[in-house]
Design a protein around this motif. Structure first.
Motif, mmCIF file in Angstrom:
data_model
loop_
_atom_site.group_PDB
_atom_site.id
_atom_site.type_symbol
_atom_site.label_atom_id
_atom_site.label_comp_id
_atom_site.label_asym_id
_atom_site.label_seq_id
_atom_site.Cartn_x
_atom_site.Cartn_y
_atom_site.Cartn_z
ATOM 1 N N ALA A 1 26.123 -35.824 12.659
ATOM 2 C CA ALA A 1 27.224 -35.177 13.381
ATOM 3 C C ALA A 1 27.890 -36.159 14.329
ATOM 4 C CB ALA A 1 26.688 -33.962 14.143
ATOM 5 N N LYS A 2 27.092 -36.969 15.009
ATOM 6 C CA LYS A 2 27.636 -37.960 15.944
ATOM 7 C C LYS A 2 28.453 -39.012 15.198
ATOM 8 C CE LYS A 2 24.769 -39.372 19.032
ATOM 9 N NZ LYS A 2 23.655 -40.093 19.698
ATOM 10 N N GLU A 3 27.922 -39.480 14.067
ATOM 11 C CA GLU A 3 28.615 -40.510 13.281
ATOM 12 C C GLU A 3 29.948 -39.986 12.742
ATOM 13 O OE1 GLU A 3 27.596 -43.589 13.000
ATOM 14 O OE2 GLU A 3 25.799 -43.148 14.159
ATOM 15 N N ILE A 4 29.915 -38.764 12.210
ATOM 16 C CA ILE A 4 31.134 -38.197 11.643
ATOM 17 C C ILE A 4 32.188 -37.975 12.723
ATOM 18 C CG2 ILE A 4 32.097 -36.162 10.486
ATOM 19 C CD1 ILE A 4 29.342 -35.911 9.046
ATOM 20 N N SER A 5 31.774 -37.475 13.866
ATOM 21 C CA SER A 5 32.714 -37.237 14.976
ATOM 22 C C SER A 5 33.349 -38.541 15.437
ATOM 23 C CB SER A 5 31.989 -36.563 16.137
ATOM 24 O OG SER A 5 31.529 -35.281 15.766
ATOM 25 N N ARG A 6 32.558 -39.576 15.531
ATOM 26 C CA ARG A 6 33.100 -40.884 15.940
ATOM 27 C C ARG A 6 34.112 -41.381 14.918
ATOM 28 N NH1 ARG A 6 32.366 -46.463 15.322
ATOM 29 N NH2 ARG A 6 30.926 -46.111 13.585
ATOM 30 N N ALA A 7 33.796 -41.203 13.630
ATOM 31 C CA ALA A 7 34.706 -41.654 12.580
ATOM 32 C C ALA A 7 36.025 -40.878 12.644
ATOM 33 C CB ALA A 7 34.050 -41.477 11.210
ATOM 34 N N GLN A 8 35.935 -39.581 12.899
ATOM 35 C CA GLN A 8 37.150 -38.773 12.978
ATOM 36 C C GLN A 8 38.010 -39.166 14.183
ATOM 37 O OE1 GLN A 8 35.244 -34.886 12.923
ATOM 38 N NE2 GLN A 8 35.875 -34.536 10.795
ATOM 39 N N GLN A 9 37.360 -39.504 15.276
ATOM 40 C CA GLN A 9 38.089 -39.944 16.464
ATOM 41 C C GLN A 9 38.822 -41.258 16.227
ATOM 42 O OE1 GLN A 9 35.142 -40.075 19.559
ATOM 43 N NE2 GLN A 9 34.817 -37.846 19.514
ATOM 44 N N ASN A 10 38.232 -42.090 15.350
ATOM 45 C CA ASN A 10 38.838 -43.389 15.034
ATOM 46 C C ASN A 10 39.785 -43.310 13.842
ATOM 47 O OD1 ASN A 10 37.441 -44.606 17.113
ATOM 48 N ND2 ASN A 10 35.711 -45.202 15.819
ATOM 49 N N ARG A 11 40.153 -42.074 13.464
ATOM 50 C CA ARG A 11 41.088 -41.854 12.361
ATOM 51 C C ARG A 11 40.572 -42.431 11.047
ATOM 52 N NH1 ARG A 11 44.582 -38.112 12.707
ATOM 53 N NH2 ARG A 11 45.904 -39.199 11.209
ATOM 54 N N HIS A 12 39.268 -42.347 10.852
ATOM 55 C CA HIS A 12 38.691 -42.775 9.575
ATOM 56 C C HIS A 12 39.092 -41.737 8.538
ATOM 57 C CE1 HIS A 12 35.951 -45.452 7.481
ATOM 58 N NE2 HIS A 12 35.381 -44.411 6.899
ATOM 59 N N ALA A 13 39.912 -42.107 7.572
ATOM 60 C CA ALA A 13 40.551 -41.137 6.684
ATOM 61 C C ALA A 13 39.568 -40.333 5.839
ATOM 62 C CB ALA A 13 41.546 -41.852 5.778
ATOM 63 N N SER A 14 38.512 -40.970 5.372
ATOM 64 C CA SER A 14 37.552 -40.265 4.525
ATOM 65 C C SER A 14 36.134 -40.630 4.955
ATOM 66 C CB SER A 14 37.751 -40.636 3.056
ATOM 67 O OG SER A 14 37.493 -42.019 2.853
ATOM 68 N N TYR A 15 35.197 -39.788 4.554
ATOM 69 C CA TYR A 15 33.799 -40.025 4.912
ATOM 70 C C TYR A 15 32.937 -39.496 3.781
ATOM 71 C CZ TYR A 15 30.027 -40.787 8.308
ATOM 72 O OH TYR A 15 28.917 -41.275 8.985
ATOM 73 N N ILE A 16 32.159 -40.399 3.188
ATOM 74 C CA ILE A 16 31.308 -40.030 2.055
ATOM 75 C C ILE A 16 29.844 -40.202 2.444
ATOM 76 C CG2 ILE A 16 30.654 -40.522 -0.336
ATOM 77 C CD1 ILE A 16 33.441 -39.487 -0.240
ATOM 78 N N ILE A 17 29.075 -39.149 2.252
ATOM 79 C CA ILE A 17 27.614 -39.206 2.402
ATOM 80 C C ILE A 17 27.025 -39.013 1.012
ATOM 81 C CG2 ILE A 17 25.581 -38.136 3.442
ATOM 82 C CD1 ILE A 17 27.503 -36.934 5.564
ATOM 83 N N VAL A 18 26.189 -39.944 0.576
ATOM 84 C CA VAL A 18 25.477 -39.737 -0.689
ATOM 85 C C VAL A 18 24.029 -39.401 -0.362
ATOM 86 C CG1 VAL A 18 26.992 -41.199 -2.076
ATOM 87 C CG2 VAL A 18 24.993 -42.207 -1.011
ATOM 88 N N ILE A 19 23.501 -38.450 -1.091
ATOM 89 C CA ILE A 19 22.161 -37.948 -0.804
ATOM 90 C C ILE A 19 21.389 -37.782 -2.103
ATOM 91 C CG2 ILE A 19 23.047 -35.574 -0.789
ATOM 92 C CD1 ILE A 19 20.882 -34.858 1.225
#
Length: 333
Positions: free
Chosen positions: A210-228
């Protein structure tokens, strides 16, 4: 002296199994051995369902996914009666040696069968999971990785266009080879696998994500992929997406690739590996070797005792895991 060789494919199908069947048949024909194929894995032995295999039988199959001999699980092979029926079929058909193309469950079945049948046995590792000890790669792994890469590259396009978060679940049973290789090749922001995650740490990892995704969104990271990796997170990718929404109000889309990874035309690497292993299996039988699997280390073929091949001691390269964890993954500052 060997006169008749049987071959079957067992367990989960893997791209390149047909190439291995073809190679076994052509090598046996070269050495003037008769070849027979049993249908639907060990079920074909128990039900005495087989077909003669000749060079004409395997013409034009090297590029095809799946297996012309079909495959299946066989619960009966876990029983004394089933093993005795399988052994009786081999005796009836006057088979001198049996080659099984499959994974660890198939090899365990082969070892159990050998307690009731005195013919020679050899395994060829055919599984997308790459979870067999004693070989760098198993037949089907490279194709499965390529399939996963192609799928996630397309998912990335949508993720970029809509600035979305995707959680992509990959196959592998309890092996992280596919997950780590696909994740790194697709520049996934996060990789969750057996090598870097324990179910005991779910809540901690949830908070970290959650912390990583929020930081990425704040930095305008357009996409975010988690592979599991499958079988890793309780409830899988769908449950992880639900928990991120519930605990951090983060919208994620779960995407389970599933059986798409087991199908398709095998890539060159799998076709070549399967061909080499098929020829080697027949040659090892002629040389008198028994109870071994054909493996490959550093581009060199070798034999591995079947009892060793099923131990599950080999994991994803520590260098690969370390690079992802310490250098490649997005980390909160």
């Amino acid at each position: 002296m060997i006169k008749k060789v049987a071959v079957l494919t067992s367990g989960g199908d893997a791209p390149g199994m047909n190439a291995a069947i073809r190679s076994v048949v052509l090598a046996a024909h070269h050495y003037k051995l008769q070849t027979i194929g049993f249908y639907s894995g060990y079920n074909g032995l128990i039900e005495d369902s087989s077909t003669p295999l000749t060079p004409a039988s395997v013409n034009g199959i090297i590029h095809r996914g799946g297996t012309i001999l079909k495959s299946a699980r066989c619960p009966a092979m876990h029983t004394e009666q089933g093993l005795k029926l399988a052994a009786a079929t081999l005796e009836k058909e006057e088979v001198d040696a049996l080659i099984v193309i499959g994974g660890d469950g198939s090899f365990n079945g082969l070892l159990a069968l050998n307690q009731h049948w005195t013919g020679r046995i050899i395994g060829i590792p055919g599984t997308i999971d790459n979870d067999i000890d004693g070989t760098d790669f198993t037949i089907g792994f490279s194709t499965a990785v390529n399939t996963g890469i192609e799928a996630i590259d397309k998912i990335r396009d949508t993720a970029e266009a809509f600035e979305r978060i995707f959680i992509v679940e990959l196959m592998g049973r309890r092996s992280g080879h596919i997950t780590f290789n696909v994740g790194i090749a697709c520049a996934a922001e996060q990789i969750l696998s057996f090598e870097n995650f324990s179910q005991d740490d779910e809540q901690e990892k949830l908070s970290h994500l959650a912390k990583e995704i929020s930081r990425a969104q704040q930095n305008r990271h357009a996409s975010y992929i988690i592979v599991i990796a499958e079988n890793l997170w309780r409830g899988g990718a769908t449950e992880l997406a639900r928990q991120l929404k519930e605990t951090a109000n983060i919208d994620c889309t779960a995407c389970i690739l599933g059986y798409i990874q087991r199908g398709g035309s095998p890539v060159a690497k799998d076709r070549i590996l399967a061909t080499k292993m098929g020829v080697a299996a027949v040659q090892e039988l002629i040389a008198g070797n028994d109870k071994v699997m054909i493996g490959e280390r550093n581009n060199q073929l070798l034999t591995v005792p079947l009892a060793v091949a099923v131990l599950h001691k080999e994991k994803v390269s520590e260098n690969l895991v370390s690079a992802q964890e310490n250098i490649l993954a997005l980390t909160a500052q």
